[in-house]
Structure formats: C-alpha cells, structure tokens
Design an enzyme around this catalytic site. Structure first.
Site, PDB file in Angstrom:
ATOM      1  N   SER A  20     -19.482 -22.445  11.174  1.00 35.09           N
ATOM      2  CA  SER A  20     -20.540 -21.684  11.840  1.00 35.09           C
ATOM      3  C   SER A  20     -20.355 -20.170  11.736  1.00 35.09           C
ATOM      4  O   SER A  20     -21.346 -19.452  11.539  1.00 35.09           O
ATOM      5  CB  SER A  20     -20.642 -22.115  13.311  1.00 35.09           C
ATOM      6  OG  SER A  20     -21.129 -23.433  13.408  1.00 35.09           O
ATOM      7  N   THR A  65     -20.054 -27.401  20.733  1.00 34.91           N
ATOM      8  CA  THR A  65     -19.816 -28.578  19.922  1.00 34.91           C
ATOM      9  C   THR A  65     -19.011 -29.585  20.728  1.00 34.91           C
ATOM     10  O   THR A  65     -18.809 -29.431  21.933  1.00 34.91           O
ATOM     11  CB  THR A  65     -19.127 -28.185  18.596  1.00 34.91           C
ATOM     12  OG1 THR A  65     -19.045 -29.319  17.742  1.00 34.91           O
ATOM     13  CG2 THR A  65     -17.750 -27.591  18.819  1.00 34.91           C
ATOM     14  N   LYS A  69     -21.243 -31.043  25.068  1.00 33.88           N
ATOM     15  CA  LYS A  69     -22.687 -30.810  25.064  1.00 33.88           C
ATOM     16  C   LYS A  69     -23.369 -31.250  26.358  1.00 33.88           C
ATOM     17  O   LYS A  69     -24.318 -30.609  26.811  1.00 33.88           O
ATOM     18  CB  LYS A  69     -23.322 -31.483  23.844  1.00 33.88           C
ATOM     19  CG  LYS A  69     -22.864 -30.849  22.528  1.00 33.88           C
ATOM     20  CD  LYS A  69     -23.506 -31.501  21.323  1.00 33.88           C
ATOM     21  CE  LYS A  69     -22.968 -30.867  20.043  1.00 33.88           C
ATOM     22  NZ  LYS A  69     -23.630 -31.406  18.833  1.00 33.88           N
ATOM     23  N   GLY A 133     -23.442 -40.608  22.254  1.00 37.26           N
ATOM     24  CA  GLY A 133     -22.902 -39.449  22.950  1.00 37.26           C
ATOM     25  C   GLY A 133     -23.809 -38.238  22.811  1.00 37.26           C
ATOM     26  O   GLY A 133     -25.010 -38.362  22.528  1.00 37.26           O
ATOM     27  N   GLY A 134     -23.224 -37.049  22.997  1.00 38.36           N
ATOM     28  CA  GLY A 134     -24.024 -35.829  22.973  1.00 38.36           C
ATOM     29  C   GLY A 134     -24.704 -35.579  21.646  1.00 38.36           C
ATOM     30  O   GLY A 134     -25.837 -35.089  21.600  1.00 38.36           O
ATOM     31  N   ALA A 135     -24.032 -35.896  20.535  1.00 37.85           N
ATOM     32  CA  ALA A 135     -24.640 -35.682  19.216  1.00 37.85           C
ATOM     33  C   ALA A 135     -25.851 -36.579  19.018  1.00 37.85           C
ATOM     34  O   ALA A 135     -26.910 -36.138  18.561  1.00 37.85           O
ATOM     35  CB  ALA A 135     -23.604 -35.922  18.122  1.00 37.85           C
ATOM     36  N   ALA A 159     -23.697 -50.267  26.820  1.00 38.23           N
ATOM     37  CA  ALA A 159     -24.421 -49.739  27.978  1.00 38.23           C
ATOM     38  C   ALA A 159     -24.887 -48.307  27.744  1.00 38.23           C
ATOM     39  O   ALA A 159     -25.966 -47.913  28.214  1.00 38.23           O
ATOM     40  CB  ALA A 159     -23.545 -49.813  29.223  1.00 38.23           C
ATOM     41  N   MET A 228     -23.085 -36.834  10.295  1.00 39.64           N
ATOM     42  CA  MET A 228     -23.324 -35.535  10.898  1.00 39.64           C
ATOM     43  C   MET A 228     -22.122 -34.600  10.776  1.00 39.64           C
ATOM     44  O   MET A 228     -22.261 -33.396  10.975  1.00 39.64           O
ATOM     45  CB  MET A 228     -23.743 -35.706  12.367  1.00 39.64           C
ATOM     46  CG  MET A 228     -25.161 -36.260  12.474  1.00 39.64           C
ATOM     47  SD  MET A 228     -25.660 -36.794  14.132  1.00 39.64           S
ATOM     48  CE  MET A 228     -25.466 -35.296  15.076  1.00 39.64           C
TER      49      MET A 228
END
Length: 285
Positions: A20, A65, A69, A133-135, A159, A228
């Site tokens: 980044s 990241t 998140k 998850g967050g991604a 779940a 990703m």
C-alpha cells in the site's frame, strides 16, 4: 508533533508485506497530492490504542487490514452505506473535530479488478465466496450488486456464514438485487460443484501451510480462482487452481483498486488505478 504534509498509513497485523505505501506514493505523484503513507503495526490486543495514538499524532486517515476491520467499524462515528452493510471498515478518515468516518472499499476494489482489469463479467455467474470474516463481509454486497445468478458463502465455522448471509438477505438496500440472485450459505463438506468464480477471502493464504479449505470439485473448468492475497501469499491457492484446470488471479489488482477508492475518499481525487496496476505487474514480471 507538527506534520509537514498529510499523513496516512495501513494499520494492521501483519503489515510489513504491504504494498500500500508504494501504491499511494505513486497515486500522490500522479495526482499532485502532498501526502506521506506508511505502515503501522498494531498489537493484536491494541488496535484502539494504536489508532488513537495515530490520530493524536496528526494522522489524517488510514487503511485497516486484518484482523481489525470489524473493530475499525465499531470505533467510527459515521459510516458509509457499504461499510454499514459489511459491519466492517477498511478505510478511516479523521476530521479535525476528532470524528472518525468509515468506509469499506474492498468490495468495489474486487469487482473492479475482476470486471475491468481481468475483463470477466460477473452478471449471471455462479460465485463461491470462501470465508465470512471482515474481508468477506466487505465484498459480499458489491458482488451481489454485480448481478450473479447465484452466490454461495462457505466458512469453516458455518454459523458465521449463516449470519453474514442473513444480514445481507434482510437488508432493505439489497431487496431488488436478491430478486435476481440466489444468496445462500453452505457447509464446506456439502458444497455444490461447478462455480464460475471462486473468491478466497479466508486467512488460509497468510498461514502458509494451510490447505485450500474446499474440494477442487467446486471449480468449473476454466473457472476464475481469485485469492484476495497477493504475491507469495497467493501462490499456494494459485497453484491449486492451475492444477485443477482453473485460471488463478491474485489480489494485487484488488489492492490497487480499493486503494484508489480510499484515496478518492480522503482526497476527493480518483487516481489512475489501471496505470498503477500495469506498472506494478510489469515491475514484478
């Protein structure tokens, strides 16, 4: 501490591998923006303290990241619709009054890379999303907006996949989209076969030694297998895809495209993402 220019960072754990800073430095150069972008490592139990120290030091914003998140979203005072839908944020902007604004640019970054850079339309396709998850939360809404025929979410903990699907299934903004797209959660052991696109949003690539969490029977011949992660972290998933007749793609394009959206959120200027991605691909060739 007096800053001579606006400061931004990627904040997470780990962050040493992140490209980044390179991307945002090039964006700033191409758009004439005066900013500095670095890396900020947060202890796994110290995200809030690290973020508040960054803000107190004069930081104007940050990308967030793994694995923070969800926590980033909860700390925000205001949030965009896409961050609210995901309940996760990868982009934070700080005002002088101490307000934290949240956005999630992951999903639009992924969809733009697949459709614009890879040239693969998602409309009418069958998509399998690995992870909850967050991604995964950040990309599910934009994937639905691309108009697939079917979108299946699977996760080691079933779940969590059910919860993620239920939150999107009941969201008013998606009601029209879900009239055309079948959205469901399935357990990994009972997955259907022959998906056109598989998106790996799990942390298995970061683990290095972890196996791909699904059987190769989910891959339609010639399917796009998208990790990703990028670079060496995506090699294992890419090799698995190639060995089973799929087309691998790592997440470098997603990284560049989500960064462009974050840059526009902070600066009000959208940088030339396709140019920067091409430059980075050529540099790594």
């Amino acid at each position: 501490m007096t800053l001579t220019m606006d400061h931004y960072c990627v904040l997470g754990n780990p962050v040493a591998h992140s490209k980044s800073p390179t991307i945002h430095a090039r964006f700033a150069e191409l758009t004439g923006q005066a900013l500095n972008y670095g890396r900020q490592l947060a202890p796994l139990d110290g995200f809030t303290a690290t973020l508040l120290a960054w803000i107190a030091g004069g930081g104007r914003g940050c990308n967030v990241t793994v694995p923070f998140k969800f926590e980033a979203f909860r700390l925000a005072g205001t949030a965009s619709e896409r961050a609210t839908l995901a309940q996760a944020a990868n982009t934070l902007k700080f005002s002088g009054a101490g307000m934290i604004e949240a956005d999630n640019t992951d999903g639009v970054g992924l969809v733009n890379d697949i459709q614009l850079n890879a040239g693969i339309s998602l409309a009418g396709r069958d998509i399998l999303l690995l992870g909850a998850g967050g991604a995964a939360a950040g990309v599910l809404g934009p994937l639905l907006a691309a108009g697939p025929r079917r979108l299946v979410v699977t996760n080691r903990t079933h779940a969590k996949a059910l919860d993620l699907v239920a939150r999107h299934d009941s969201h008013p903004s998606l009601r029209t989209l879900l009239q055309k797209t079948e959205l469901l959660a399935q357990e990994q052991q009972g997955l259907e076969v022959d998906f056109d696109v598989i998106v790996n949003a799990t942390a298995s690539s970061l683990g290095g030694g972890e196996a791909v969490p699904v059987s190769a029977r989910v891959l339609k011949p010639g399917a796009l297998a998208y990790d990703m992660m990028y670079g060496a972290a995506a090699q294992r998933f890419g090799d698995w895809a190639l060995a089973h007749g799929a087309v691998p793609r790592d997440g470098l394009g997603m990284l560049v495209e989500q960064a462009a959206e974050s840059f526009a959120f902070w600066r009000g200027v959208r940088p030339p993402s396709a140019q920067v991605l091409q430059e980075m691909r050529e540099a790594n060739a």
